[in-house]
Scaffold this active site. Structure first.
Site, PDB file in Angstrom:
ATOM      1  CB  SER A  66      -0.879   0.212   1.758  1.00 13.61           C
ATOM      2  OG  SER A  66      -1.729   0.932   1.310  1.00 13.61           O
ATOM      3  CB  CYS A  67       1.803   3.440  -2.112  1.00 13.89           C
ATOM      4  SG  CYS A  67       0.993   4.083  -3.046  1.00 13.89           S
ATOM      5  CB  ALA A  68       0.454   8.031  -1.125  1.00 13.06           C
TER       6      ALA A  68
END
Length: 106
Positions: A66-68
Protein backbone atom coordinates in the site's frame (compact mmCIF):
# COMPACT_ATOMS: atom_id res chain seq x y z
CA UNK A 1 4.48 -7.87 -14.76
CA UNK A 2 1.47 -9.02 -12.77
CA UNK A 3 -0.41 -6.63 -10.50
CA UNK A 4 -3.58 -7.53 -8.63
CA UNK A 5 -5.53 -4.48 -7.42
CA UNK A 6 -7.26 -4.72 -4.07
CA UNK A 7 -10.03 -2.34 -3.09
CA UNK A 8 -10.78 -0.91 0.33
CA UNK A 9 -13.37 -3.55 1.24
CA UNK A 10 -10.98 -6.42 0.46
CA UNK A 11 -8.26 -4.76 2.55
CA UNK A 12 -10.69 -4.21 5.43
CA UNK A 13 -11.79 -7.86 5.34
CA UNK A 14 -8.21 -9.11 5.24
CA UNK A 15 -7.14 -6.93 8.14
CA UNK A 16 -10.25 -7.82 10.15
CA UNK A 17 -9.85 -11.57 9.71
CA UNK A 18 -6.07 -11.46 10.17
CA UNK A 19 -5.16 -12.89 6.77
CA UNK A 20 -3.47 -9.77 5.33
CA UNK A 21 -0.12 -8.19 6.10
CA UNK A 22 -0.55 -4.63 4.80
CA UNK A 23 2.87 -3.23 3.93
CA UNK A 24 2.95 0.57 3.59
CA UNK A 25 5.73 1.71 1.23
CA UNK A 26 5.27 5.44 1.90
CA UNK A 27 8.10 7.35 3.55
CA UNK A 28 8.51 7.28 7.36
CA UNK A 29 7.23 10.85 7.79
CA UNK A 30 4.08 10.02 5.82
CA UNK A 31 3.52 6.86 7.85
CA UNK A 32 4.02 8.80 11.10
CA UNK A 33 1.42 11.40 10.05
CA UNK A 34 -1.20 8.67 9.69
CA UNK A 35 -1.54 5.11 8.48
CA UNK A 36 -4.03 2.31 8.15
CA UNK A 37 -4.36 0.47 11.48
CA UNK A 38 -2.41 -2.77 11.42
CA UNK A 39 -0.15 -1.77 8.53
CA UNK A 40 3.63 -1.97 8.78
CA UNK A 41 6.11 0.50 7.35
CA UNK A 42 8.62 -0.54 4.67
CA UNK A 43 9.51 2.64 2.75
CA UNK A 44 10.16 2.45 -0.96
CA UNK A 45 13.21 4.73 -0.64
CA UNK A 46 14.99 2.02 1.34
CA UNK A 47 13.25 -0.97 -0.21
CA UNK A 48 15.18 -3.98 1.02
CA UNK A 49 13.85 -7.17 -0.57
CA UNK A 50 15.75 -9.47 1.80
CA UNK A 51 14.26 -7.72 4.84
CA UNK A 52 10.83 -7.67 3.22
CA UNK A 53 10.95 -11.39 2.41
CA UNK A 54 12.03 -12.14 5.98
CA UNK A 55 9.12 -10.08 7.33
CA UNK A 56 6.65 -11.87 5.08
CA UNK A 57 8.03 -15.33 5.92
CA UNK A 58 8.04 -14.60 9.66
CA UNK A 59 4.54 -13.11 9.64
CA UNK A 60 2.84 -15.75 7.49
CA UNK A 61 -0.04 -13.57 6.30
CA UNK A 62 -0.76 -12.64 2.70
CA UNK A 63 1.34 -9.57 1.76
CA UNK A 64 -0.49 -6.62 0.20
CA UNK A 65 1.46 -3.45 -0.53
CA UNK A 66 0.00 0.00 0.00
CA UNK A 67 1.05 3.62 -0.49
CA UNK A 68 -0.71 6.97 -0.86
CA UNK A 69 -2.63 6.23 -4.06
CA UNK A 70 -1.30 3.02 -5.64
CA UNK A 71 1.59 4.37 -7.70
CA UNK A 72 4.51 3.58 -5.37
CA UNK A 73 3.06 0.23 -4.35
CA UNK A 74 2.81 -0.74 -8.04
CA UNK A 75 6.41 0.43 -8.53
CA UNK A 76 7.49 -1.69 -5.56
CA UNK A 77 5.70 -4.72 -7.03
CA UNK A 78 7.45 -4.19 -10.37
CA UNK A 79 10.82 -3.95 -8.65
CA UNK A 80 10.21 -7.08 -6.55
CA UNK A 81 9.02 -9.06 -9.57
CA UNK A 82 12.07 -7.96 -11.60
CA UNK A 83 14.21 -9.48 -8.85
CA UNK A 84 12.27 -12.75 -8.81
CA UNK A 85 10.15 -12.03 -5.72
CA UNK A 86 6.57 -13.17 -6.41
CA UNK A 87 4.66 -10.23 -4.90
CA UNK A 88 1.58 -9.28 -6.93
CA UNK A 89 -1.03 -7.58 -4.74
CA UNK A 90 -1.52 -3.98 -3.73
CA UNK A 91 -4.22 -1.67 -2.42
CA UNK A 92 -4.89 0.35 -5.56
CA UNK A 93 -6.58 3.28 -3.79
CA UNK A 94 -4.07 3.42 -0.97
CA UNK A 95 -4.13 5.68 2.04
CA UNK A 96 -5.94 8.49 0.20
CA UNK A 97 -8.86 6.18 -0.58
CA UNK A 98 -8.92 4.89 3.01
CA UNK A 99 -8.83 8.38 4.52
CA UNK A 100 -11.31 9.78 1.99
CA UNK A 101 -13.82 7.10 2.95
CA UNK A 102 -13.61 8.13 6.60
CA UNK A 103 -11.96 4.92 7.74
CA UNK A 104 -10.00 5.07 11.03
CA UNK A 105 -6.29 5.82 10.98
CA UNK A 106 -3.49 5.55 13.50
Amino acid sequence: MTIVDWDREAVKRGLADGTVLLIDVREPDEFAQGHIPGSVSHPLSGFDLDRLQALIAEDGRRPVLSCAAGVRSARALAYAQSRGVPLTEHYAGGFKDWLGAGEPIE
